[in-house]
Enzyme design. Structure first.
Site, PDB file in Angstrom:
ATOM      1  NE  ARG A  12      -7.824   2.181  -5.247  1.00 51.93           N
ATOM      2  CZ  ARG A  12      -6.633   2.240  -4.706  1.00 51.93           C
ATOM      3  NH1 ARG A  12      -5.617   2.637  -5.437  1.00 51.93           N
ATOM      4  NH2 ARG A  12      -6.449   1.915  -3.455  1.00 51.93           N
ATOM      5  CB  SER A  44      -7.589  -3.598   3.273  1.00 52.77           C
ATOM      6  OG  SER A  44      -7.301  -2.390   3.917  1.00 52.77           O
ATOM      7  CG  HIS A  94      -0.686   2.028  -9.265  1.00 48.86           C
ATOM      8  ND1 HIS A  94      -0.841   1.672  -7.945  1.00 48.86           N
ATOM      9  CD2 HIS A  94      -1.744   2.844  -9.557  1.00 48.86           C
ATOM     10  CE1 HIS A  94      -1.942   2.236  -7.461  1.00 48.86           C
ATOM     11  NE2 HIS A  94      -2.507   2.948  -8.418  1.00 48.86           N
ATOM     12  CD  GLU A 107       3.979 -12.507  15.751  1.00 51.09           C
ATOM     13  OE1 GLU A 107       4.029 -11.347  16.188  1.00 51.09           O
ATOM     14  OE2 GLU A 107       3.598 -13.474  16.418  1.00 51.09           O
ATOM     15  CD  GLU A 143     -13.058  -5.105  -0.759  1.00 49.91           C
ATOM     16  OE1 GLU A 143     -11.859  -5.459  -0.870  1.00 49.91           O
ATOM     17  OE2 GLU A 143     -13.990  -5.914  -0.617  1.00 49.91           O
ATOM     18  NE  ARG A 195      -7.613   0.897   5.727  1.00 51.37           N
ATOM     19  CZ  ARG A 195      -7.262   2.150   5.946  1.00 51.37           C
ATOM     20  NH1 ARG A 195      -7.219   2.616   7.184  1.00 51.37           N
ATOM     21  NH2 ARG A 195      -6.969   2.964   4.949  1.00 51.37           N
ATOM     22  NE  ARG A 248      -1.680   6.723   1.206  1.00 52.56           N
ATOM     23  CZ  ARG A 248      -1.558   5.876   2.221  1.00 52.56           C
ATOM     24  NH1 ARG A 248      -1.308   6.347   3.432  1.00 52.56           N
ATOM     25  NH2 ARG A 248      -1.699   4.580   2.043  1.00 52.56           N
ATOM     26  CD1 TRP A 249       7.104   6.832  -3.034  1.00 45.97           C
ATOM     27  CD2 TRP A 249       6.414   6.974  -5.167  1.00 45.97           C
ATOM     28  NE1 TRP A 249       8.221   6.866  -3.838  1.00 45.97           N
ATOM     29  CE2 TRP A 249       7.825   6.954  -5.154  1.00 45.97           C
ATOM     30  CE3 TRP A 249       5.755   7.062  -6.401  1.00 45.97           C
ATOM     31  CZ2 TRP A 249       8.591   7.015  -6.317  1.00 45.97           C
ATOM     32  CZ3 TRP A 249       6.515   7.121  -7.560  1.00 45.97           C
ATOM     33  CH2 TRP A 249       7.913   7.095  -7.509  1.00 45.97           C
ATOM     34  CG  LEU A 284       9.267 -16.666  -3.593  1.00 44.77           C
ATOM     35  CD1 LEU A 284       9.146 -16.701  -2.068  1.00 44.77           C
ATOM     36  CD2 LEU A 284       9.712 -15.283  -4.052  1.00 44.77           C
ATOM     37  CG  ASP A 286      -2.016   1.028   1.109  1.00 44.40           C
ATOM     38  OD1 ASP A 286      -2.454   1.300  -0.035  1.00 44.40           O
ATOM     39  OD2 ASP A 286      -2.430   1.572   2.147  1.00 44.40           O
ATOM     40  N   GLY A 287       0.266   2.345  -0.512  1.00 45.96           N
ATOM     41  CA  GLY A 287       0.922   3.658  -0.457  1.00 45.96           C
ATOM     42  C   GLY A 287       1.450   4.156  -1.796  1.00 45.96           C
TER      43      GLY A 287
HETATM   44  C1  IPE Z   1      -5.338  -2.679   0.018  1.00 45.12           C
HETATM   45  O1  IPE Z   1      -5.044  -1.350  -0.158  1.00 45.12           O
HETATM   46  C2  IPE Z   1      -5.405  -3.388  -1.299  1.00 45.12           C
HETATM   47  C3  IPE Z   1      -4.139  -3.500  -2.008  1.00 45.12           C
HETATM   48  C4  IPE Z   1      -2.964  -3.131  -1.574  1.00 45.12           C
HETATM   49  C5  IPE Z   1      -4.219  -4.116  -3.279  1.00 45.12           C
HETATM   50  P1  IPE Z   1      -6.198  -0.252  -0.267  1.00 45.12           P
HETATM   51  O2  IPE Z   1      -5.519   1.047  -0.404  1.00 45.12           O
HETATM   52  O3  IPE Z   1      -7.157  -0.607  -1.337  1.00 45.12           O
HETATM   53  O4  IPE Z   1      -6.916  -0.416   1.135  1.00 45.12           O
HETATM   54  P2  IPE Z   1      -7.734   0.631   1.985  1.00 45.12           P
HETATM   55  O5  IPE Z   1      -8.665   1.346   1.026  1.00 45.12           O
HETATM   56  O6  IPE Z   1      -6.742   1.572   2.576  1.00 45.12           O
HETATM   57  O7  IPE Z   1      -8.434  -0.178   3.015  1.00 45.12           O
HETATM   58  C1  IPE Z   2      -1.805   0.183  -3.287  1.00 49.90           C
HETATM   59  O1  IPE Z   2      -1.548   1.550  -3.300  1.00 49.90           O
HETATM   60  C2  IPE Z   2      -2.124  -0.353  -4.657  1.00 49.90           C
HETATM   61  C3  IPE Z   2      -3.536  -0.700  -4.821  1.00 49.90           C
HETATM   62  C4  IPE Z   2      -4.420  -0.647  -3.897  1.00 49.90           C
HETATM   63  C5  IPE Z   2      -3.932  -1.142  -6.123  1.00 49.90           C
HETATM   64  P1  IPE Z   2      -2.713   2.605  -3.286  1.00 49.90           P
HETATM   65  O2  IPE Z   2      -3.095   2.906  -4.693  1.00 49.90           O
HETATM   66  O3  IPE Z   2      -3.837   2.181  -2.407  1.00 49.90           O
HETATM   67  O4  IPE Z   2      -1.966   3.842  -2.672  1.00 49.90           O
HETATM   68  P2  IPE Z   2      -2.544   4.850  -1.597  1.00 49.90           P
HETATM   69  O5  IPE Z   2      -2.926   4.032  -0.389  1.00 49.90           O
HETATM   70  O6  IPE Z   2      -3.718   5.524  -2.212  1.00 49.90           O
HETATM   71  O7  IPE Z   2      -1.404   5.763  -1.325  1.00 49.90           O
HETATM   72 MG    MG Z   3      -4.143   2.414  -0.408  1.00 48.65          MG
END
Ligand code: IPE
Ligand code: IPE
Ligand code: MG
Length: 281
Positions: A98, A223, A64, A234, A94, A221, A51-52, A158, A47-48
């Site tokens: 987007r 998710s 991405h 863990e 979910e 979380r 925002r990155w 792996l 995740d992130g």
């Molecule tokens: C969880 O990240 C799903 C993936 C990393 C693929 P999200 O960004 O979709 O989760 P929420 O919206 O913060 O719960």
């Molecule tokens: C995780 O990064 C990738 C997917 C959920 C597909 P995000 O796209 O959720 O990035 P943030 O959480 O919005 O920064």
């Molecule tokens: Mg996210």
């Protein structure tokens, strides 16, 4: 006599021998940890990325793309440190909420990422698996996932499971529906449905329990990620956005895991203390 398919695989392997992971450009090496101190199954919520990218004034799709590079490096690092199972959350059920342009970017990125991971010119010893459902996934994404599973099915290093269009509750509900169908058809005895039997109906039944569940990007979380498999995992939450991760962060996570005391309902194994019958009371 080997079968034709086996012979074709042998010739393929001769043409494209498995290559070892490439070292990290920093020259960093993985820590030496005993096998029992390493997680058998590591699962990552990558995740992130968005925002990155936004924090750098870039479109989310660039995040991405950078996330795809991060995954490639982490896979090399997982091979170097000797992890048997790595499962990554790439797209959740979910995530369809987007905007269309981000979905298009993600659906372009997934097959490209897969081609790099299943690379047929310099293949790593990585077996790819897909956990998820077809649903509205574009046909080329489904084909890339199933082709990668097929092409890498004999690799023994792996096991990298990609969760694409994956939802944990949907996985459990689908398993329950299939069990009900088999019971109604007389194929199974409803009384025989125990945890072990249930797990055979999950998307990837061979997936072991998750030992370490890592989430990047600062949120704490899960998710809807692997609720069945991760009941005793863990949890480790890192602030680093996934796009900034590399194998050295994975190795740090392994060192952190090695320090955790795993009880899972039992009591910790404490080395026996030598006792002296005449010692102080
Ligand atoms: C969880 O990240 C799903 C993936 C990393 C693929 P999200 O960004 O979709 O989760 P929420 O919206 O913060 O719960
Ligand atoms: C995780 O990064 C990738 C997917 C959920 C597909 P995000 O796209 O959720 O990035 P943030 O959480 O919005 O920064
Ligand atoms: Mg996210």
């Amino acid at each position: 006599m080997p079968g034709l398919a086996q012979e074709v695989r042998r010739l393929d392997a001769q043409r494209n021998p498995i290559v070892p992971p490439t070292p990290h450009p920093s020259g960093g090496r993985p820590p030496t940890l005993p096998t029992e101190a390493k997680p058998r199954h590591t699962a990552i919520v990558m995740d992130g990325n968005g925002r990155w990218a936004t924090s750098r004034g870039l479109p989310r799709s660039d995040g991405h793309r950078a996330g795809g590079e991060a995954l490639a490096d982490v896979v090399h690092g997982a091979l170097e440190i000797g992890l048997p199972h790595l499962t990554v959350y790439a797209f959740s059920t979910e995530n369809w909420k987007r905007p269309a342009d981000e979905l298009n970017a993600l659906m372009d990125e997934i097959p490209q990422r897969l081609r790099r991971l299943a690379n047929d010119t310099a293949p790593l010893n990585v077996r790819l698996r897909w956990a998820g459902v077809r649903g509205p996934l574009p046909a080329d994404v489904v084909a890339a996932l199933t082709d990668a599973e097929h092409a890498t099915r004999d690799r023994t290093g792996l096991t990298l499971t990609l969760c694409v269009n994956y939802g944990g509750r949907a996985e459990i509900a689908a398993a329950a529906a299939n069990i009900a169908r088999d019971a109604a058809a007389g194929r199974i005895d409803p009384g025989s449905v125990c945890e072990h039997a249930f797990a055979r109906y999950l998307h990837v039944p061979e997936l072991p329990d998750v030992d370490l569940l890592l989430r990047t990007g600062g949120d704490q979380r899960t998710s809807n990620f692997l609720p069945w498999q991760a009941t005793c995992a863990e949890l480790l939450f890192l602030d680093t956005p996934w796009s900034d991760m590399d194998r050295r962060d994975l190795w740090h996570a392994m060192e952190e895991y090695a320090r955790r005391i795993r009880r899972c309902g039992s009591i910790p194994r404490i080395p026996a203390q030598p006792t002296s019958p005449t010692g102080p009371r």
